[in-house]
Design a protein around this motif. Structure first.
Motif, PDB file in Angstrom:
ATOM      1  N   TYR A 172       0.827  -1.200   0.000  1.00 15.49           N
ATOM      2  CA  TYR A 172       0.000   0.000   0.000  1.00 15.49           C
ATOM      3  C   TYR A 172       0.868   1.260   0.000  1.00 15.49           C
ATOM      4  N   VAL A 173       1.924   1.249  -0.820  1.00 12.34           N
ATOM      5  CA  VAL A 173       2.796   2.414  -0.962  1.00 12.34           C
ATOM      6  C   VAL A 173       2.978   2.691  -2.446  1.00 12.34           C
ATOM      7  N   SER A 174       3.532   3.874  -2.760  1.00 14.87           N
ATOM      8  CA  SER A 174       3.809   4.207  -4.158  1.00 14.87           C
ATOM      9  C   SER A 174       5.074   3.489  -4.616  1.00 14.87           C
ATOM     10  N   VAL A 175       5.243   3.419  -5.924  1.00 13.02           N
ATOM     11  CA  VAL A 175       6.449   2.801  -6.485  1.00 13.02           C
ATOM     12  C   VAL A 175       7.678   3.593  -6.066  1.00 13.02           C
ATOM     13  N   ASN A 176       7.557   4.907  -5.978  1.00 12.04           N
ATOM     14  CA  ASN A 176       8.698   5.729  -5.567  1.00 12.04           C
ATOM     15  C   ASN A 176       9.102   5.427  -4.118  1.00 12.04           C
ATOM     16  N   THR A 177       8.107   5.240  -3.257  1.00 11.84           N
ATOM     17  CA  THR A 177       8.417   4.892  -1.866  1.00 11.84           C
ATOM     18  C   THR A 177       9.098   3.534  -1.802  1.00 11.84           C
ATOM     19  N   LEU A 178       8.613   2.578  -2.611  1.00 13.96           N
ATOM     20  CA  LEU A 178       9.251   1.267  -2.652  1.00 13.96           C
ATOM     21  C   LEU A 178      10.705   1.395  -3.102  1.00 13.96           C
ATOM     22  N   ARG A 179      10.960   2.238  -4.109  1.00 15.44           N
ATOM     23  CA  ARG A 179      12.327   2.418  -4.579  1.00 15.44           C
ATOM     24  C   ARG A 179      13.228   2.972  -3.472  1.00 15.44           C
ATOM     25  N   THR A 180      12.672   3.862  -2.652  1.00 17.49           N
ATOM     26  CA  THR A 180      13.455   4.407  -1.540  1.00 17.49           C
ATOM     27  C   THR A 180      13.817   3.306  -0.550  1.00 17.49           C
ATOM     28  N   HIS A 181      12.819   2.469  -0.196  1.00 16.52           N
ATOM     29  CA  HIS A 181      13.091   1.340   0.707  1.00 16.52           C
ATOM     30  C   HIS A 181      14.155   0.426   0.109  1.00 16.52           C
ATOM     31  N   THR A 182      14.002   0.141  -1.184  1.00 11.26           N
ATOM     32  CA  THR A 182      14.920  -0.789  -1.851  1.00 11.26           C
ATOM     33  C   THR A 182      16.340  -0.227  -1.865  1.00 11.26           C
ATOM     34  N   ARG A 183      16.461   1.072  -2.137  1.00 11.08           N
ATOM     35  CA  ARG A 183      17.781   1.700  -2.168  1.00 11.08           C
ATOM     36  C   ARG A 183      18.456   1.605  -0.792  1.00 11.08           C
ATOM     37  N   HIS A 184      17.681   1.821   0.266  1.00 13.43           N
ATOM     38  CA  HIS A 184      18.232   1.715   1.626  1.00 13.43           C
ATOM     39  C   HIS A 184      18.679   0.279   1.925  1.00 13.43           C
ATOM     40  N   ILE A 185      17.855  -0.687   1.501  1.00  9.38           N
ATOM     41  CA  ILE A 185      18.182  -2.104   1.737  1.00  9.38           C
ATOM     42  C   ILE A 185      19.467  -2.481   1.018  1.00  9.38           C
ATOM     43  N   PHE A 186      19.583  -2.079  -0.249  1.00  8.13           N
ATOM     44  CA  PHE A 186      20.783  -2.405  -1.019  1.00  8.13           C
ATOM     45  C   PHE A 186      22.026  -1.821  -0.347  1.00  8.13           C
ATOM     46  N   GLY A 187      21.904  -0.594   0.136  1.00 16.85           N
ATOM     47  CA  GLY A 187      23.043   0.034   0.785  1.00 16.85           C
ATOM     48  C   GLY A 187      23.453  -0.689   2.050  1.00 16.85           C
ATOM     49  N   LYS A 188      22.471  -1.109   2.847  1.00 20.54           N
ATOM     50  CA  LYS A 188      22.778  -1.775   4.111  1.00 20.54           C
ATOM     51  C   LYS A 188      23.316  -3.189   3.906  1.00 20.54           C
ATOM     52  N   LEU A 189      22.876  -3.838   2.824  1.00 25.90           N
ATOM     53  CA  LEU A 189      23.375  -5.181   2.529  1.00 25.90           C
ATOM     54  C   LEU A 189      24.651  -5.144   1.677  1.00 25.90           C
ATOM     55  N   GLU A 190      25.024  -3.918   1.265  1.00 19.42           N
ATOM     56  CA  GLU A 190      26.217  -3.739   0.440  1.00 19.42           C
ATOM     57  C   GLU A 190      26.110  -4.509  -0.875  1.00 19.42           C
ATOM     58  N   VAL A 191      24.961  -4.347  -1.545  1.00 24.24           N
ATOM     59  CA  VAL A 191      24.732  -4.953  -2.855  1.00 24.24           C
ATOM     60  C   VAL A 191      24.197  -3.875  -3.792  1.00 24.24           C
ATOM     61  N   THR A 192      24.092  -4.221  -5.063  1.00 18.99           N
ATOM     62  CA  THR A 192      23.642  -3.226  -6.042  1.00 18.99           C
ATOM     63  C   THR A 192      22.408  -3.644  -6.820  1.00 18.99           C
ATOM     64  N   ASN A 193      21.913  -4.873  -6.594  1.00 22.33           N
ATOM     65  CA  ASN A 193      20.740  -5.303  -7.346  1.00 22.33           C
ATOM     66  C   ASN A 193      19.913  -6.286  -6.519  1.00 22.33           C
ATOM     67  N   ARG A 194      18.729  -6.567  -7.024  1.00 18.51           N
ATOM     68  CA  ARG A 194      17.762  -7.404  -6.307  1.00 18.51           C
ATOM     69  C   ARG A 194      18.270  -8.825  -6.121  1.00 18.51           C
TER      70      ARG A 194
END
Length: 375
Positions: A340-362
């Motif tokens: 129940y969020v926008s695609v842009n909000t999802l992208r923000t979450h995803t960007r934070h996750i990638f940074g914390k896991l030290e990865v660059t893709n899904r």
């Protein structure tokens, strides 16, 4: 599981969605007994998508599926998401739930309260579950009375728990039986708690023998979910008796089996004795990444504001929820709708996750999360 899977497929093809949803709940229960948490969650979420596609009126059993998903999220220790699923189910109303399943909402809420340390609230929720309980078509293999006894054990009310055991006629010399397996595991928990509070009261030999018999029976029945709990109790029994080396043997097997399915509460619910054993296991090279991730989860529970070393500390509960959805076959827009969020909000979450896991893709994020036991 095979039989119910075939029935669910047949019902779906015939357009009998309501019965298909009810059948899926039973199948998910069985998959959990087999330790197949991912398959259980996938089955429930697929069924919920079918229910959503039908629109109004909401098919019966839809709310029950949300309860089932909640219990799986709780095991992964995503407690906010687990509670959210219960609230969604509650909002759908009684018409979206089978009468014999309505008690399960309160039983699931009790488990969330327990995980959050609100044991009195957990007991109140179990009381509500008992008042709503109606026998269904299937045996109750996780009796509410035994669940209450487990809460008493956590509260230190060992006399009350012993009264329950006496009323059920339970003894450590009993032969194993599937329908009483949960009761016998509760009795083992009581015995370990008694020994911990008073080591001079007697040995745990009879309890260890009971756990050995239960393990043999659960292994033979293919009930890996129950095997995991038995292994955890064997670990705690050996540790309570002062045998740390022996304790690490069942713990090693439990970690090996639990890691691929993403078990978390299986270990966290056992408190500091398990936290200490997990630290020892990691130091001994036993599933080190998984054991350290679980140890960090203990730190986060004890002090939510603490800095919890590499990864377990940094991912929020919401980010863990997003990460779990990234591990499915859902597309980005589908995940956004699920949250129940926008695609842009999802992208923000995803960007934070990638940074914390030290990865660059899904794909790399999923591999990293699986290695650490987060999904």
């Amino acid at each position: 599981v095979d039989a119910f899977g075939e029935v669910a497929t047949s019902l779906r093809r015939s357009g009998n969605l309501a019965d298909m949803l009810g059948t899926t709940i039973v199948m998910a229960d069985l998959l959990i007994q087999q330790g197949r948490l991912r398959d259980a969650q996938r089955a429930c979420e697929d069924a919920l998508r079918l229910a959503a596609e039908q629109g109004e009126p909401v098919p019966q059993s839809t709310a029950d599926l949300h309860v089932a998903v909640s219990e799986l999220l709780r095991e992964r220790s995503d407690l906010p998401a687990a509670r959210e699923q219960l609230l969604i189910g509650q909002a759908l109303g009684e018409r979206a739930s089978l009468p014999e399943n309505r008690y399960r909402w309160f039983a699931a809420m009790s488990r969330i309260d327990e995980a959050e340390g609100r044991l009195d609230d957990a007991l109140d929720a179990l009381g509500a579950a008992e008042r709503l309980y109606r026998p269904g078509f299937f045996p109750e293999v996780r009796p509410l009375a035994a669940m209450k006894a487990r809460l008493w054990i956590k509260q230190g009310r060992l006399g009350d728990a012993q009264g329950w055991a006496d009323s059920q006629g339970l003894a450590t010399t009993d032969a194993p039986g599937y329908l009483r397996e949960f009761d016998h595991l509760t009795l083992a928990r009581l015995s370990i708690a008694r020994h911990t509070s008073d080591p001079q009261a007697g040995s745990l030999d009879a309890t260890a023998a009971l756990l050995d018999r239960l393990l043999e029976a659960a292994d033979a029945g293919g009930r890996a979910g129950r095997v995991n709990e038995i292994l955890v109790l064997q670990t705690l029994a050996h540790a309570a008796a002062g045998n740390t080396d022996l304790a690490l043997r069942p713990l090693a097997r439990a970690l090996a089996q639990a890691e691929p399915e993403g078990y978390v509460r299986l270990f966290l619910d056992e408190g500091e004795p398990m936290a200490a054993l997990l630290r020892t296991a990691a130091d001994e090279g036993i599933a080190p990444d998984y054991a350290r991730g679980l140890s960090a989860a203990f730190v986060r529970e004890d002090d939510p504001g603490a800095s919890a070393r590499p990864l377990a500390e940094t991912l929020s509960e919401r980010e863990l929820h997003v990460l779990r959805l990234l591990a499915t076959e859902l597309s980005g827009p589908e995940i956004a709708r699920e949250l129940y969020v926008s695609v842009n909000t999802l992208r923000t979450h995803t960007r934070h996750i990638f940074g914390k896991l030290e990865v660059t893709n899904r794909a790399d994020a999923i591999r990293r999360a699986e290695k650490l036991g987060l999904v």
